[in-house]
Design an enzyme around this catalytic site. Structure first.
Site, short mmCIF file in Angstrom:
data_model
loop_
_atom_site.label_atom_id
_atom_site.label_comp_id
_atom_site.label_asym_id
_atom_site.label_seq_id
_atom_site.Cartn_x
_atom_site.Cartn_y
_atom_site.Cartn_z
N SER A 149 0.84 -1.19 0.00
CA SER A 149 0.00 0.00 0.00
C SER A 149 0.87 1.24 0.00
CB SER A 149 -0.88 -0.04 1.25
OG SER A 149 -1.19 1.25 1.69
N LYS A 150 0.56 2.15 -0.91
CA LYS A 150 1.31 3.41 -1.00
C LYS A 150 1.19 4.16 0.33
CE LYS A 150 3.27 6.53 -3.84
NZ LYS A 150 4.65 6.63 -3.55
#
Length: 450
Positions: free
Chosen positions: A218-219
């Protein structure tokens, strides 16, 4: 999938969730696709027969389809106040939604009176829905577990889930590929297609790429994007190759092959090679791929990509970046390793006398001093300053001194570079430094030892 099937690759920008719109995100999509060689056939920039290709530019399309579903009894107007968090979690009790049982006349009267509303999908209260996925096979769910999802929001824009069904049908999309987290929405999509009487596309749900056994990448949690990986010194073809093998593997005679160009991936690709199990993103494995790609480049291509990284620490124009690149190609795993490996060319770092002690090369401070004392006049007297001339002079000197080559080369390299680990040996480093700088550094090393 598009290229392997001889199909059309369409780029559609899905921007109906205006609250999550990030400025510049569309530019990142274009730039990434272009850099990776993922050329689309139709899209906002290229046009095509089924445009517009930006969902907010299609906003007037969706309402009439939602209206059609209301008329068919597959959707209804809902005037309830519900928070978005309730919607997202699916926590509200569908059976308790009073709007579901409004008559068409009652609902229309409230719409005509200007009351705000959403349009919801009307999921059958009983029974089951079965859909087919190319990876996971047939999946059956009980309808009572499905929520009456919103199709048209209060602002008149469609939700992602509704817009995609309409656009996939109108654009003739045959394969819908997305993350397996959307498996739970697939039965609702199926019910929409059936309500319209449309053909259902092939669903291909891919398992997520994980940071570790528990967490998805996840960014938001700091995991790298394509751009981040590029900035960290990874080559685009290496990233593409590695990412393609996350959750997919080739079959048959290609099953052991690791390195694939984009064209080779297209030829090798088969949907049945997609895995049901999540893949774990391993930065070490990507680094391994990157090193393979760096080694496989022509010396000229490597010198071109390495030059900006070399120049971060080697600013002196006297030093030839192509010659420095030649030392690095077999010794670097990613481009960002380069500046720290070659910083000694511009400035000799401070180092201690203990660097001259090396058991394997049979050197200590005393031996090293003797070697430098002998090497300086020999190098000073060389008629030409080339790799070959320096190599031959030092090898001949080692023979005269009756020592192993390494016993002479170790102190020369330490004095020239001031580092225990260097790309290239004594000969290559001295050749690039030039006669004057080499002799200056060797004399300084000798003075330290004396």
């Amino acid at each position: 999938i598009a290229r392997s099937q001889g199909g059309t690759f369409i780029l559609r920008i899905e921007d109906t969730d205006q609250g999550r719109l990030v400025e510049g995100a569309t530019d990142v999509i274009y730039k990434t696709l272009a850099e990776c060689g993922l050329d689309h056939d139709e899209g906002p920039d290229l046009g095509g027969p089924v445009g517009p290709y930006i969902q907010t530019e299609r906003r007037d399309l969706y309402g009439k389809y939602a209206q059609l579903l209301v008329e068919k009894g597959a959707a209804y107007y809902c005037f309830c106040e519900k928070t978005e968090s309730e919607e997202d979690s699916g926590d509200f009790n569908r059976a308790a939604d009073p709007c579901r049982s409004l008559t068409a006349q009652e609902a229309q009267a409230r719409v005509d009176a200007g009351e705000p509303y959403v349009i919801r999908q009307k999921i059958p209260a009983e029974g089951t829905t079965t859909f087919h996925d190319a990876i996971f096979g047939d999946i059956t769910v009980e309808n009572k577990t499905l929520d009456d999802q919103v199709l048209i929001k209060r602002d008149g824009l469609p939700t992602y889930n509704f817009a995609n069904v309409i656009d996939d049908h109108l654009m003739g999309i045959t394969h819908v590929v997305r993350g397996s987290e959307y498996l739970s929405s697939a039965p609702k999509y199926d019910l929409l297609y059936r309500a319209f009487g449309w053909d259902i596309p092939t669903y291909v749900h891919c398992s997520p790429v994980m940071r570790d056994a528990q967490n998805k990448m996840s960014k938001r949690h700091g995991d790298p994007s394509y751009e981040d990986l590029r900035d960290q010194g990874y080559l685009t073809p290496a990233i593409l190759n590695y990412v393609a093998l996350l959750g997919w593997s080739p079959k048959g005679e290609l099953s052991e092959q690791e390195v694939f160009s984009l064209d080779e991936l297209v030829k090798a690709f088969d949907i049945t090679g997609i895995s049901k199990s999540p893949a774990i993103f391993d930065i070490e494995k990507l680094t391994h791929f990157n090193a393979l790609y760096l080694r496989a480049m022509t010396p000229e291509d490597f010198a071109r990509v390495a030059e900006p990284y070399i120049r971060q620490s080697v600013k002196d124009p006297r030093f030839d970046t192509a010659r420095i690149a030649a030392l690095l190609q077999a010794r670097c795993e990613k481009l960002t390793d380069i500046p720290e490996k070659v910083d000694f060319f511009d400035q000799l770092p401070a180092y201690g006398r203990e660097f001259y002690v090396n058991k394997k090369s049979k050197t200590n401070e005393e031996v090293s001093a003797r070697m430098l004392e002998a090497a300086i006049p020999v190098l000073e007297a060389l008629p030409e300053w080339t790799d070959e001339a320096i190599h031959d002079a030092l090898v001949n000197l080692a023979t005269q001194l009756e020592v192993k080559n390494a016993t002479l080369m170790w102190p020369v390299r330490i004095a020239a570079a001031g580092k225990l680990v260097t790309p290239g040996g004594a000969v290559e480093i001295c050749a690039i430094l030039g006669r004057e700088e080499t002799l200056k550094r060797l004399r300084s090393g000798l003075a330290m030892l004396q």
